[in-house]
Design a protein around this motif. Structure first.
Motif, PDB file in Angstrom:
ATOM      1  N   ILE A   1       0.837  -1.198   0.000  1.00 51.49           N
ATOM      2  CA  ILE A   1       0.000   0.000   0.000  1.00 51.49           C
ATOM      3  C   ILE A   1       0.875   1.251   0.000  1.00 51.49           C
ATOM      4  O   ILE A   1       0.676   2.162  -0.807  1.00 51.49           O
ATOM      5  CB  ILE A   1      -0.951   0.003   1.215  1.00 51.49           C
ATOM      6  CG1 ILE A   1      -1.991  -1.102   1.057  1.00 51.49           C
ATOM      7  CG2 ILE A   1      -1.627   1.359   1.371  1.00 51.49           C
ATOM      8  CD1 ILE A   1      -2.780  -1.393   2.322  1.00 51.49           C
ATOM      9  N   VAL A   2       1.841   1.284   0.885  1.00 46.33           N
ATOM     10  CA  VAL A   2       2.717   2.454   0.979  1.00 46.33           C
ATOM     11  C   VAL A   2       3.468   2.658  -0.332  1.00 46.33           C
ATOM     12  O   VAL A   2       3.507   3.765  -0.883  1.00 46.33           O
ATOM     13  CB  VAL A   2       3.692   2.315   2.165  1.00 46.33           C
ATOM     14  CG1 VAL A   2       4.814   3.337   2.093  1.00 46.33           C
ATOM     15  CG2 VAL A   2       2.938   2.451   3.475  1.00 46.33           C
ATOM     16  N   GLU A   3       4.054   1.603  -0.847  1.00 53.55           N
ATOM     17  CA  GLU A   3       4.862   1.735  -2.053  1.00 53.55           C
ATOM     18  C   GLU A   3       4.034   2.063  -3.294  1.00 53.55           C
ATOM     19  O   GLU A   3       4.538   2.681  -4.229  1.00 53.55           O
ATOM     20  CB  GLU A   3       5.686   0.467  -2.270  1.00 53.55           C
ATOM     21  CG  GLU A   3       6.778   0.341  -1.222  1.00 53.55           C
ATOM     22  CD  GLU A   3       7.556  -0.955  -1.315  1.00 53.55           C
ATOM     23  OE1 GLU A   3       7.392  -1.701  -2.301  1.00 53.55           O
ATOM     24  OE2 GLU A   3       8.333  -1.213  -0.380  1.00 53.55           O
TER      25      GLU A   3
ATOM     26  N   VAL B   1      -3.005   5.902   5.853  1.00 53.64           N
ATOM     27  CA  VAL B   1      -3.433   4.552   5.470  1.00 53.64           C
ATOM     28  C   VAL B   1      -4.336   3.969   6.555  1.00 53.64           C
ATOM     29  O   VAL B   1      -5.379   3.365   6.251  1.00 53.64           O
ATOM     30  CB  VAL B   1      -2.210   3.631   5.226  1.00 53.64           C
ATOM     31  CG1 VAL B   1      -2.628   2.168   5.110  1.00 53.64           C
ATOM     32  CG2 VAL B   1      -1.455   4.074   3.976  1.00 53.64           C
ATOM     33  N   GLU B   2      -3.968   4.151   7.810  1.00 52.66           N
ATOM     34  CA  GLU B   2      -4.792   3.629   8.903  1.00 52.66           C
ATOM     35  C   GLU B   2      -6.202   4.225   8.872  1.00 52.66           C
ATOM     36  O   GLU B   2      -7.174   3.528   9.132  1.00 52.66           O
ATOM     37  CB  GLU B   2      -4.126   3.918  10.255  1.00 52.66           C
ATOM     38  CG  GLU B   2      -2.923   3.051  10.526  1.00 52.66           C
ATOM     39  CD  GLU B   2      -2.163   3.454  11.776  1.00 52.66           C
ATOM     40  OE1 GLU B   2      -2.482   4.511  12.378  1.00 52.66           O
ATOM     41  OE2 GLU B   2      -1.241   2.711  12.154  1.00 52.66           O
ATOM     42  N   GLU B   3      -6.303   5.492   8.546  1.00 52.47           N
ATOM     43  CA  GLU B   3      -7.619   6.132   8.464  1.00 52.47           C
ATOM     44  C   GLU B   3      -8.451   5.521   7.334  1.00 52.47           C
ATOM     45  O   GLU B   3      -9.636   5.236   7.510  1.00 52.47           O
ATOM     46  CB  GLU B   3      -7.471   7.646   8.256  1.00 52.47           C
ATOM     47  CG  GLU B   3      -8.790   8.383   8.190  1.00 52.47           C
ATOM     48  CD  GLU B   3      -9.665   8.181   9.419  1.00 52.47           C
ATOM     49  OE1 GLU B   3     -10.903   8.129   9.250  1.00 52.47           O
ATOM     50  OE2 GLU B   3      -9.138   8.074  10.548  1.00 52.47           O
ATOM     51  N   VAL B   4      -7.844   5.286   6.191  1.00 52.19           N
ATOM     52  CA  VAL B   4      -8.559   4.662   5.077  1.00 52.19           C
ATOM     53  C   VAL B   4      -8.973   3.240   5.455  1.00 52.19           C
ATOM     54  O   VAL B   4     -10.090   2.812   5.140  1.00 52.19           O
ATOM     55  CB  VAL B   4      -7.697   4.677   3.788  1.00 52.19           C
ATOM     56  CG1 VAL B   4      -8.332   3.847   2.685  1.00 52.19           C
ATOM     57  CG2 VAL B   4      -7.477   6.113   3.314  1.00 52.19           C
ATOM     58  N   VAL B   5      -8.113   2.513   6.143  1.00 50.09           N
ATOM     59  CA  VAL B   5      -8.440   1.152   6.582  1.00 50.09           C
ATOM     60  C   VAL B   5      -9.660   1.187   7.500  1.00 50.09           C
ATOM     61  O   VAL B   5     -10.591   0.389   7.357  1.00 50.09           O
ATOM     62  CB  VAL B   5      -7.233   0.480   7.280  1.00 50.09           C
ATOM     63  CG1 VAL B   5      -7.646  -0.800   7.977  1.00 50.09           C
ATOM     64  CG2 VAL B   5      -6.124   0.207   6.269  1.00 50.09           C
ATOM     65  N   ARG B   6      -9.664   2.123   8.448  1.00 53.23           N
ATOM     66  CA  ARG B   6     -10.817   2.236   9.362  1.00 53.23           C
ATOM     67  C   ARG B   6     -12.101   2.555   8.597  1.00 53.23           C
ATOM     68  O   ARG B   6     -13.157   1.984   8.872  1.00 53.23           O
ATOM     69  CB  ARG B   6     -10.554   3.316  10.416  1.00 53.23           C
ATOM     70  CG  ARG B   6      -9.747   2.830  11.595  1.00 53.23           C
ATOM     71  CD  ARG B   6      -9.756   3.828  12.741  1.00 53.23           C
ATOM     72  NE  ARG B   6      -8.947   5.018  12.482  1.00 53.23           N
ATOM     73  CZ  ARG B   6      -7.621   5.065  12.606  1.00 53.23           C
ATOM     74  NH1 ARG B   6      -6.958   3.991  12.975  1.00 53.23           N
ATOM     75  NH2 ARG B   6      -6.963   6.168  12.358  1.00 53.23           N
ATOM     76  N   GLN B   7     -12.018   3.465   7.634  1.00 54.76           N
ATOM     77  CA  GLN B   7     -13.199   3.823   6.841  1.00 54.76           C
ATOM     78  C   GLN B   7     -13.750   2.603   6.100  1.00 54.76           C
ATOM     79  O   GLN B   7     -14.948   2.340   6.129  1.00 54.76           O
ATOM     80  CB  GLN B   7     -12.861   4.919   5.817  1.00 54.76           C
ATOM     81  CG  GLN B   7     -12.592   6.268   6.408  1.00 54.76           C
ATOM     82  CD  GLN B   7     -12.017   7.233   5.373  1.00 54.76           C
ATOM     83  OE1 GLN B   7     -11.859   6.902   4.201  1.00 54.76           O
ATOM     84  NE2 GLN B   7     -11.682   8.439   5.825  1.00 54.76           N
TER      85      GLN B   7
END
Length: 155
Positions: free
Chosen positions: A19-21, A110-116
């Motif tokens: 995801i990061v890359e 990324v963590e925020e998108v995962v939570r959403q």
């Protein structure tokens, strides 16, 4: 009313490194950081070239110089070399620090998108690293990358 034992538990997997890359945020941050570092590195290279010129001058003209002139030039070269070494170390430390700052900022995004996504899809548990096997059916990584690209395009 269903109990926890009879309800379906929904699981998903994310691959944080992928995801990061694959995120445009990471690419943009990496390019900005490299541009900043390359500019500072160019300055350090120019300073090293100056030191090398002084060293060549000393070697070529030592026979024509007084002892005081040679000593002053040696001291100047030594002093410039010491400052350059210190500035190189500082550049490396700054690079590592800035890289960590950028990665931390992206991880939070990324963590925020995962939570959403977890809330939207009613997912009970999302796992990351350390998973031995998972099917593509439960991998949310692509969806997260798509969201990150949309967010990047909006800014």
């Amino acid at each position: 009313m269903p109990t926890a034992h009879t309800e379906e538990i929904r699981l998903a997997i994310v691959n944080p490194n992928r995801i990061v890359e694959a995120s445009p945020q990471y690419a943009a941050a990496r390019e900005a950081l490299l541009a900043e570092i390359n500019e500072r590195e160019a300055t350090l290279i120019a300073r090293q070239d100056d030191i090398d010129k002084l060293q060549r001058h000393l070697e070529q003209n030592a026979a024509l110089m007084s002892e005081d002139e040679m000593q002053r030039l040696r001291n100047d070269i030594r002093s410039r070399t010491r400052r350059l070494r210190y500035d190189r170390e500082e550049l490396q430390e700054d690079f590592a620090l800035r890289k960590n700052e950028l990665r931390t900022r992206l991880v939070k995004q990324v963590e925020e998108v995962v939570r959403q996504l977890a809330k939207e899809k009613n997912i009970d548990l999302i796992l990351t690293e350390g998973v031995v096997y998972f099917s593509k059916r439960i991998d949310l990584s692509d969806e997260i990358i798509i969201r990150l690209k949309k967010e990047f395009a909006q800014h």
